[in-house]
Design a protein around this motif. Structure first.
Motif, mmCIF file in Angstrom:
data_model
loop_
_atom_site.group_PDB
_atom_site.id
_atom_site.type_symbol
_atom_site.label_atom_id
_atom_site.label_comp_id
_atom_site.label_asym_id
_atom_site.label_seq_id
_atom_site.Cartn_x
_atom_site.Cartn_y
_atom_site.Cartn_z
ATOM 1 N N ALA A 1 14.280 8.589 17.303
ATOM 2 C CA ALA A 1 14.002 9.907 16.714
ATOM 3 C C ALA A 1 12.997 10.654 17.596
ATOM 4 N N LEU A 2 11.933 9.970 17.990
ATOM 5 C CA LEU A 2 10.905 10.616 18.818
ATOM 6 C C LEU A 2 11.491 11.076 20.147
ATOM 7 N N ILE A 3 12.330 10.210 20.735
ATOM 8 C CA ILE A 3 12.939 10.534 22.026
ATOM 9 C C ILE A 3 13.882 11.724 21.894
ATOM 10 N N ARG A 4 14.490 11.870 20.712
ATOM 11 C CA ARG A 4 15.376 13.018 20.473
ATOM 12 C C ARG A 4 14.593 14.263 20.061
ATOM 13 N N GLY A 5 13.264 14.145 20.044
ATOM 14 C CA GLY A 5 12.439 15.305 19.698
ATOM 15 C C GLY A 5 12.376 15.589 18.212
ATOM 16 N N LEU A 6 12.675 14.585 17.421
ATOM 17 C CA LEU A 6 12.682 14.759 15.965
ATOM 18 C C LEU A 6 11.428 14.134 15.352
ATOM 19 N N ASP A 7 11.104 14.575 14.158
ATOM 20 C CA ASP A 7 9.944 14.031 13.464
ATOM 21 C C ASP A 7 10.423 12.988 12.458
ATOM 22 N N PRO A 8 10.239 11.713 12.749
ATOM 23 C CA PRO A 8 10.772 10.693 11.836
ATOM 24 C C PRO A 8 10.094 10.706 10.471
ATOM 25 N N ASP A 9 8.931 11.328 10.383
ATOM 26 C CA ASP A 9 8.223 11.345 9.096
ATOM 27 C C ASP A 9 8.755 12.385 8.138
ATOM 28 N N ALA A 10 9.528 13.326 8.660
ATOM 29 C CA ALA A 10 9.943 14.419 7.789
ATOM 30 C C ALA A 10 11.431 14.689 7.912
ATOM 31 N N PRO A 11 12.264 13.740 7.471
ATOM 32 C CA PRO A 11 13.708 14.006 7.524
ATOM 33 C C PRO A 11 14.050 15.248 6.706
ATOM 34 N N ARG A 12 14.994 15.994 7.213
ATOM 35 C CA ARG A 12 15.455 17.182 6.507
ATOM 36 C C ARG A 12 15.894 16.857 5.083
ATOM 37 N N ARG A 13 15.557 17.718 4.162
ATOM 38 C CA ARG A 13 16.120 17.680 2.798
ATOM 39 C C ARG A 13 15.745 16.459 1.967
ATOM 40 N N LEU A 14 14.898 15.578 2.491
ATOM 41 C CA LEU A 14 14.591 14.371 1.732
ATOM 42 C C LEU A 14 13.196 14.435 1.143
ATOM 43 N N LYS A 15 13.089 13.928 -0.092
ATOM 44 C CA LYS A 15 11.776 13.719 -0.690
ATOM 45 C C LYS A 15 11.548 12.220 -0.778
ATOM 46 N N LYS A 16 10.304 11.849 -0.994
ATOM 47 C CA LYS A 16 9.988 10.416 -1.025
ATOM 48 C C LYS A 16 10.667 9.722 -2.211
ATOM 49 N N VAL A 17 10.648 10.386 -3.350
ATOM 50 C CA VAL A 17 11.252 9.763 -4.532
ATOM 51 C C VAL A 17 12.516 10.531 -4.915
ATOM 52 N N THR A 18 13.635 9.849 -4.954
ATOM 53 C CA THR A 18 14.883 10.494 -5.332
ATOM 54 C C THR A 18 15.264 10.019 -6.715
ATOM 55 N N ARG A 19 15.564 10.976 -7.572
ATOM 56 C CA ARG A 19 15.904 10.615 -8.943
ATOM 57 C C ARG A 19 17.387 10.834 -9.167
ATOM 58 N N THR A 20 18.133 9.763 -9.330
ATOM 59 C CA THR A 20 19.555 9.875 -9.647
ATOM 60 C C THR A 20 19.817 9.132 -10.934
ATOM 61 N N LEU A 21 20.817 9.602 -11.652
ATOM 62 C CA LEU A 21 21.171 8.922 -12.912
ATOM 63 C C LEU A 21 22.629 8.499 -12.865
ATOM 64 N N ARG B 1 0.855 -1.199 0.000
ATOM 65 C CA ARG B 1 0.000 0.000 0.000
ATOM 66 C C ARG B 1 0.889 1.247 0.000
ATOM 67 N N LYS B 2 0.282 2.397 -0.102
ATOM 68 C CA LYS B 2 1.079 3.623 -0.218
ATOM 69 C C LYS B 2 1.947 3.807 1.033
ATOM 70 N N GLU B 3 3.216 4.082 0.791
ATOM 71 C CA GLU B 3 4.103 4.381 1.915
ATOM 72 C C GLU B 3 4.211 5.892 2.013
ATOM 73 N N ARG B 4 3.711 6.466 3.102
ATOM 74 C CA ARG B 4 3.673 7.928 3.224
ATOM 75 C C ARG B 4 4.894 8.471 3.962
ATOM 76 N N SER B 5 5.445 7.676 4.854
ATOM 77 C CA SER B 5 6.635 8.138 5.561
ATOM 78 C C SER B 5 7.809 8.199 4.588
ATOM 79 N N VAL B 6 8.616 9.245 4.696
ATOM 80 C CA VAL B 6 9.768 9.356 3.798
ATOM 81 C C VAL B 6 10.751 8.215 4.061
ATOM 82 N N ALA B 7 10.934 7.869 5.335
ATOM 83 C CA ALA B 7 11.823 6.755 5.660
ATOM 84 C C ALA B 7 11.106 5.449 5.303
ATOM 85 N N ALA B 8 11.677 4.719 4.358
ATOM 86 C CA ALA B 8 11.046 3.469 3.909
ATOM 87 C C ALA B 8 11.124 2.414 5.012
#
Lengths: 359, 359
Positions: free
Chosen positions: A339-359, A155-162
């Motif tokens: 991540a939660l214990i460190r006060g970070l949002d595991p769903d929204a890592p800095r600078r990352l998008k769900k789909v990364t396009r590299t060639l 099903r759809k994976e919404r969290s950026v971290a797979a």
């Protein structure tokens, strides 16, 4: 289980993290994957069972590369077929023909939209390989270039971290390995949903232990054999969601150098599965214990915990080759709660998008 | 060049580090290796030139594994022969037959006394492979199990951190790749001593820049393609000698996750060689520049330095495939000087012995 962990497991925004929800879905998603894709895969690989490929190529990026690494161990061990360490850049940046006649080429990508994975598969097909896509998206570019697709049904994976797609990719690798072997040499595959459920049941314990690492400045993740993929992926999750400098490495390579590097502020995470690598991991635990190193061990064999500062016992009775599936879940739960214990949002890592396009 | 760097380049004991002396020997050692081993290797591989192996297996531990990784890129790119990612544990811990008839199996070990590398080579020989040892010790166990040995001629390496033997192993991989190609497709191999000399000439500049990283708590090393081995090895050297938590990874994989992890206190080291991967590395430098990331670039193409906080220009005019040799030297010089600047003894990493025995 008290309600306390549940109460703490919230993002800075106060909402429950999607990453955690998606990890908890894993047993069900994996069951669907095995149910829906096994027969088709067995059929698609029939020709390769009759005339085994001289070579298998497995390619992915990031998390999917770690799943490909797991595949390499499975295929070489169970099918006795060499797996190419072909780097994607050899297809995309250095155009040169590879001899792939009769080979099996597997491209892994959650989104199916990583252009380098799709190009590598296309190049492999032109060079004479049978191409297999492993993706969560039926209509993706990757699925289009492949002769057969194993759909992950995550099903759809919404969290950026797979998370659930990684576990599904591992299961897909185990299914391919079984389909190549021609007979159900790994009957335990049907038990994988149950194994992952056992891992999920360790969540409260993992959350409790994660607190100890709130201020860890860095960390090293160690295992051997099949769980090499597990430590690579756990280190990646810790980097992505907790911003902890983490390296996942073979516990044997560790003794050839980086053992110099661990000190008081360097926790070591180890994954020790019952099986051929266990004696090595036990010796390592004893050695690190003597040196006063802070070790957190994830294991399905309680004995080693006597030699670790902290530990999680996940009672799966699986052959070692399949432990990377539930162990991946343990690592994901650890990264998410830390991540939660460190006060970070595991769903929204800095600078990352769900789909990364590299060639 | 002033005398100042020389004056500072001392161990806490006040003595000059052996590691530095051994790095400086590299041009001469590499010249000897090429001179003494080329003809024998060409002859030993003649049969494989006539009937190319369907597969190459390259295995080592720690630093030697990084040299094997370089070999994988060379063999797949120049000879079009797939290279197995076979892990050593598949030979030593999970006994299962691999199909290796007609294959070429290469075992790399500085001391030649890593039992897992020797067993892997022995198993490969029994399975029908032609076996090649790459070692600095003619009488070693590894040399004994191999049908042909490429001796590194690096003289005794006294520093625990391998430097001149790593560079020699890289050169040996380039020589094997050329011998397989049958014709001197890489004439530049003869120029490798000169390229390494150019790297050594950057020492004063590297020492000056290393000072900036005295308190760096961690670091990420990035490159693509052939220089993937360079960043793995540089990260290893930083862990061994400076105790800095370092990860070497593909710059493409970096964009698929760990880019979340870099922040103000995370310097990024990149190696950017002129060639097919250069445009990617230039784009990455620009992206990291925009994000205010502290980047130190080692390059043979000055243009990219405009987008890095700090940089070292090493003016080697080599094809990209051979830049990992001089670039390895740059990384070694950086790690060695940074250790000295941090008040550490690069010759005596904690807990490490020169020969590590893993099975």
């Amino acid at each position: 289980m008290s309600n306390a962990p549940e109460a703490r497991a919230r993002r800075p925004s106060g909402r429950r993290p999607i990453m955690l929800r998606e990890i908890r879905e894993e047993p069900e998603r994996v069951a669907t994957l095995i149910d829906r894709e096994s027969a088709g895969l067995q059929k698609a690989l029939q020709r390769l069972r009759e005339s085994p490929p001289p070579l298998i190529l497995a390619a992915g990026r990031g998390t999917s590369d770690n799943a490909a690494t797991y595949g390499r161990y499975l295929f070489e061990h169970f099918a006795g077929i060499p797996v190419s360490g072909a780097a994607l850049s050899l297809f995309t940046l250095y155009p040169a023909p590879m001899h792939l006649k009769g080979a099996l080429a597997i491209g892994l990508s959650q989104s199916g939209e990583s252009p380098d994975v799709a190009s590598a598969l296309q190049a492999a097909r032109r060079a004479g390989a049978f191409t297999l896509a492993v993706t969560n998206s039926a209509g993706s570019s990757l699925a289009k270039v492949a002769e057969h697709t194993v759909l992950l049904h995550a099903r759809k994976e919404r969290s950026v971290a797979a998370t659930k797609t990684y576990v599904a990719e591992l299961v897909a690798m185990a299914m391919v390995s079984r389909a190549l072997a021609g007979e159900p040499r790994q009957r335990e595959i049907e038990r994988l949903p149950e194994f992952v459920r056992s891992a999920i049941e360790c969540e409260a314990e993992i959350e409790r232990l994660a607190a100890y690492y709130r201020y860890a400045p860095r960390c090293l993740c160690l295992a051997r054999g099949f769980n090499y993929a597990t430590v690579r992926e756990t280190a990646l999750k810790l980097m992505e969601t907790c911003y902890i400098g983490s390296t996942g490495m073979s516990a044997a390579d560790f003794l050839h150098g980086p053992i110099a590097f661990v000190e008081e502020d360097t926790p070591v995470l180890t994954f020790a599965a019952k099986g051929p690598t266990y004696p090595f991991m036990l010796d390592l635990a004893k050695r690190l214990e003597q040196q006063g190193v802070d070790v957190l061990t994830f294991t399905n064999h309680r004995e080693i915990l006597a030699h670790s500062a902290l530990g999680v016992h996940c009672p799966v009775r699986a052959q070692e080759a399949l432990t990377p599936v539930p162990f991946a879940t343990l690592g994901q739960l650890f990264a998410c709660h830390l991540a939660l214990i460190r006060g970070l949002d595991p769903d929204a890592p800095r600078r990352l998008k769900k789909v990364t396009r590299t060639l």
